[in-house]
Design an enzyme around this catalytic site. Sequence first.
Site, PDB file in Angstrom:
ATOM      1  N   CYS A   2       0.854  -1.175   0.000  1.00 44.13           N
ATOM      2  CA  CYS A   2       0.000   0.000   0.000  1.00 44.13           C
ATOM      3  C   CYS A   2       0.898   1.236   0.000  1.00 44.13           C
ATOM      4  CB  CYS A   2      -0.942   0.104   1.184  1.00 44.13           C
ATOM      5  SG  CYS A   2      -2.127  -1.238   1.276  1.00 44.13           S
ATOM      6  N   ARG A  27       3.944  -0.298  -4.798  1.00 47.19           N
ATOM      7  CA  ARG A  27       3.665  -0.828  -3.455  1.00 47.19           C
ATOM      8  C   ARG A  27       2.352  -1.592  -3.387  1.00 47.19           C
ATOM      9  NH1 ARG A  27       6.917   1.618   0.435  1.00 47.19           N
ATOM     10  NH2 ARG A  27       5.485   0.916   2.030  1.00 47.19           N
ATOM     11  N   TRP A  75      -2.711  -2.756  -1.721  1.00 52.58           N
ATOM     12  CA  TRP A  75      -2.445  -4.185  -1.852  1.00 52.58           C
ATOM     13  C   TRP A  75      -3.386  -4.841  -0.850  1.00 52.58           C
ATOM     14  CZ3 TRP A  75      -0.710  -8.393   1.063  1.00 52.58           C
ATOM     15  CH2 TRP A  75      -0.278  -9.499   0.324  1.00 52.58           C
ATOM     16  N   ASN A 101      -2.069   1.945   5.670  1.00 52.31           N
ATOM     17  CA  ASN A 101      -1.177   0.876   5.227  1.00 52.31           C
ATOM     18  C   ASN A 101      -0.875   0.032   6.454  1.00 52.31           C
ATOM     19  OD1 ASN A 101       0.877  -0.724   4.172  1.00 52.31           O
ATOM     20  ND2 ASN A 101       2.430   0.838   4.434  1.00 52.31           N
ATOM     21  N   GLY A 102      -1.045  -1.296   6.331  1.00 49.21           N
ATOM     22  CA  GLY A 102      -0.776  -2.182   7.466  1.00 49.21           C
ATOM     23  C   GLY A 102      -1.989  -3.040   7.763  1.00 49.21           C
ATOM     24  N   GLU A 494      17.279 -18.078  -7.414  1.00 46.69           N
ATOM     25  CA  GLU A 494      16.883 -16.718  -7.779  1.00 46.69           C
ATOM     26  C   GLU A 494      16.344 -16.683  -9.217  1.00 46.69           C
ATOM     27  OE1 GLU A 494      16.212 -14.133  -6.289  1.00 46.69           O
ATOM     28  OE2 GLU A 494      16.394 -12.480  -7.698  1.00 46.69           O
ATOM     29  N   LYS A 498      12.568 -15.398 -10.131  1.00 49.53           N
ATOM     30  CA  LYS A 498      12.297 -14.312 -11.093  1.00 49.53           C
ATOM     31  C   LYS A 498      11.278 -14.786 -12.119  1.00 49.53           C
ATOM     32  CE  LYS A 498      13.535 -11.245  -9.574  1.00 49.53           C
ATOM     33  NZ  LYS A 498      14.205 -11.260  -8.339  1.00 49.53           N
ATOM     34  N   GLU A 501       7.676 -15.192 -10.579  1.00 48.86           N
ATOM     35  CA  GLU A 501       6.957 -13.966 -10.235  1.00 48.86           C
ATOM     36  C   GLU A 501       6.628 -13.111 -11.445  1.00 48.86           C
ATOM     37  OE1 GLU A 501       9.078 -11.337  -7.548  1.00 48.86           O
ATOM     38  OE2 GLU A 501      10.981 -11.866  -8.445  1.00 48.86           O
ATOM     39  N   HIS A 517      17.976 -37.316  -6.614  1.00 49.54           N
ATOM     40  CA  HIS A 517      17.234 -37.822  -5.457  1.00 49.54           C
ATOM     41  C   HIS A 517      15.733 -37.604  -5.608  1.00 49.54           C
ATOM     42  CE1 HIS A 517      20.977 -38.658  -3.422  1.00 49.54           C
ATOM     43  NE2 HIS A 517      21.398 -37.434  -3.723  1.00 49.54           N
ATOM     44  N   LYS A 620       5.794  -4.482  -3.736  1.00 53.36           N
ATOM     45  CA  LYS A 620       7.236  -4.335  -3.529  1.00 53.36           C
ATOM     46  C   LYS A 620       7.631  -4.423  -2.056  1.00 53.36           C
ATOM     47  CE  LYS A 620      11.327  -3.037  -5.130  1.00 53.36           C
ATOM     48  NZ  LYS A 620      11.991  -4.148  -5.803  1.00 53.36           N
TER      49      LYS A 620
HETATM   50  C1  F6R Z   1      11.532 -10.816  -5.489  1.00 52.53           C
HETATM   51  C2  F6R Z   1      11.312  -9.815  -4.466  1.00 52.53           C
HETATM   52  C3  F6R Z   1      10.919 -10.261  -3.109  1.00 52.53           C
HETATM   53  C4  F6R Z   1      11.703  -9.478  -2.040  1.00 52.53           C
HETATM   54  C5  F6R Z   1      11.206  -9.857  -0.636  1.00 52.53           C
HETATM   55  C6  F6R Z   1      11.999  -9.165   0.446  1.00 52.53           C
HETATM   56  O1  F6R Z   1      11.920 -10.243  -6.691  1.00 52.53           O
HETATM   57  O2  F6R Z   1      11.433  -8.649  -4.705  1.00 52.53           O
HETATM   58  O3  F6R Z   1      11.099 -11.630  -2.953  1.00 52.53           O
HETATM   59  O4  F6R Z   1      13.053  -9.785  -2.181  1.00 52.53           O
HETATM   60  O5  F6R Z   1       9.859  -9.513  -0.510  1.00 52.53           O
HETATM   61  O6  F6R Z   1      11.908  -7.783   0.344  1.00 52.53           O
HETATM   62  P1  F6R Z   1      12.942  -6.835   1.066  1.00 52.53           P
HETATM   63  O7  F6R Z   1      14.272  -7.095   0.491  1.00 52.53           O
HETATM   64  O8  F6R Z   1      12.446  -5.452   0.803  1.00 52.53           O
HETATM   65  O9  F6R Z   1      12.894  -7.185   2.525  1.00 52.53           O
END
Ligand code: F6R
Length: 625
Positions: A2, A27, A75, A101-102, A494, A498, A501, A517, A620
């Site tokens: 948010c 956000r 969000w 937000n929260g 990773e 990527k 998502e 395994h 984010k």
């Molecule tokens: C993936 C991504 C998320 C963040 C995770 C932690 O691309 O962006 O997996 O890495 O939500 O976020 P931070 O680093 O802000 O604590």
Amino acid sequence: MCGIVGYVGPQNALDVVLEGLRRLEYRGYDSAGVAVLAEGGMATAKKAGKLANLEKALVEEPLPAATIGIGHTRWATHGGPTDRNAHPHLSADGKVALVHNGIIENFAALRAECETAGVEFTSETDTEVAAHLLASAYAETPEGPGRLAEAMRAVSNRLEGAFTLVASHADEPDTLVASRRNSPLVVGLGETVDGTAEYFLGSDVAAFIAHTREARELGQDQVVEIDRTRGLTVTDFAGTVVEPTAYTVDWDAAAAEKGGHAWFMLKEIAEQPQAVADTLLGRLGDDGGLVLDEVRLSDQDLRDIDKVFVVSCGTSYHAGLIAKYAIEHWTRIPVEVEVASEFRYRDPVLDRSTLVVVISQSGETMDTLMALRHAKDQKARVLAICNVNGSTIPRESDAVLYTHAGPEIAVASTKSFLAQIVACYLVGLFLAQVRGVKYDDEVAAIVEDLRRLPEAVSEVLLQMEPVRELGRSLAGADTILFLGRHVAYPVALEGALKLKELAYIHAEGFAAGELKHGPIALIDQGTPVVVVVPSPRARESVHGKVVSNIQEVRARGARTIVIAEEGDEDVVPYADHIIRVPRTPTLMAPIVTTVPLQVLACEIADTRGYDVDQPRNLAKSVTVE
Ligand code: F6R
């Protein structure tokens, strides 16, 4: 999670608020809404879906001109992403408009109390209760300056959980109030023009960076009042005035623009050489020692450490997994890496000699924050690696090392990941140095290796066209598997994250040795398998074993996509596609091998027609547990 914007000043509030929401949309983008306090009273507009839906609605039905306003991009947590659940929420008399937000954890009991008092709720959100409570607290507060702030304090003291609230009241046409606990909020101070001051509120500085770089950081459990004549007043929840910390944002509005790239993510991938270079900048002191930003720990504290936990989420967790290889290798201290959401629930063994390294791009991730607080309760020392200056996680930590990746707008992390790896390596070297297990010249030699990385990343970036072409050819895949060993294993994780998502394709990362395994059963004719090959100079023939793993999957029909360094000819016979990266020392390889995986995911998602910067269901900054 948010985004919140508030504005008081001489400009048209709606324009400023919408511009702020555009910059905060990363956000959350389930709905957007605004409220402005105009001459005729409170006027609101809100729409489910992205901000563009709201902007379209505002063209059809404009709001009256006003110079005070609030906005929200959501969000969803409580209640689906509908118009009704969109913020701002109004009190029953329509006088209070409030954004949040929260999560208000005791909202059910408070809602029941309001309903008993005759209030009819119009949404399923936890937020609406705060709007009704603020209206009644205001009615009960004696008239006079600071009345709305007093009411906000009364409400804040009744709420449990995490909240940033920003509200205005139709009877207070010159005032905006806000409150924060466990969720972010910053104040921006604009210029005073013809005696009229200008103030901004935002979940982060991106909300107002186009107007000012002068910011005030708010602490936990504080209420802000912005009044056109009295200016800015910050108090704690008891009403005691506190002085907010002043700072100047060290990046400008251009950093939050796409700069000619089709997606923010592409721009941020391209910025990685700079992000790595900036994170290294100024870290080597005149005496050859490494310099951290804030260290509230003595050298003796650091010498006493006998165990390290690295705690983080998502991409930041993968940075931690990579860090383990380096920190253990350099310091010989045992390192455990955990996802933050699990950490405190399994009752980890922590004490004064444990160092907990928390990694967070945003500095606001609730899972990580809660893990940090648990670690501090157990008397462990906490060191934060963070990209956002002044955010909650570094503020609550004993020591801080900032990554200088610059603002990351795309929801998927890219440049902050590389910067986090570099920062973790610096922490490892710092520990090694303080504890005397590495000589200064050894540390300096590794820092030199790190300094060569921006150039290596630039080289990789110049060779991405074939990767994009490959991405287009993979856009129809149902499953893509990623394999790696040693430091290439977290890189494989990773790469899979990527892809999941951004492209919504089933993707899994495996330690290449684990494949036999069980997971090898997933491989079918034509299944794409991306193999991140460790350096041929990595220890105990790990390279040779991965080459065998490539043969094993290929023998079962896999289409093999191999990421290998220049000159590694061993992989050639078994690779359907080879992506070359420059030769780097073993532990530095993740910095270069990650880049093609980011580009691949981006291209596949784009080819499938998805919004690369704002993937579905994500936000984010994840400020809920
Ligand atoms: C993936 C991504 C998320 C963040 C995770 C932690 O691309 O962006 O997996 O890495 O939500 O976020 P931070 O680093 O802000 O604590």
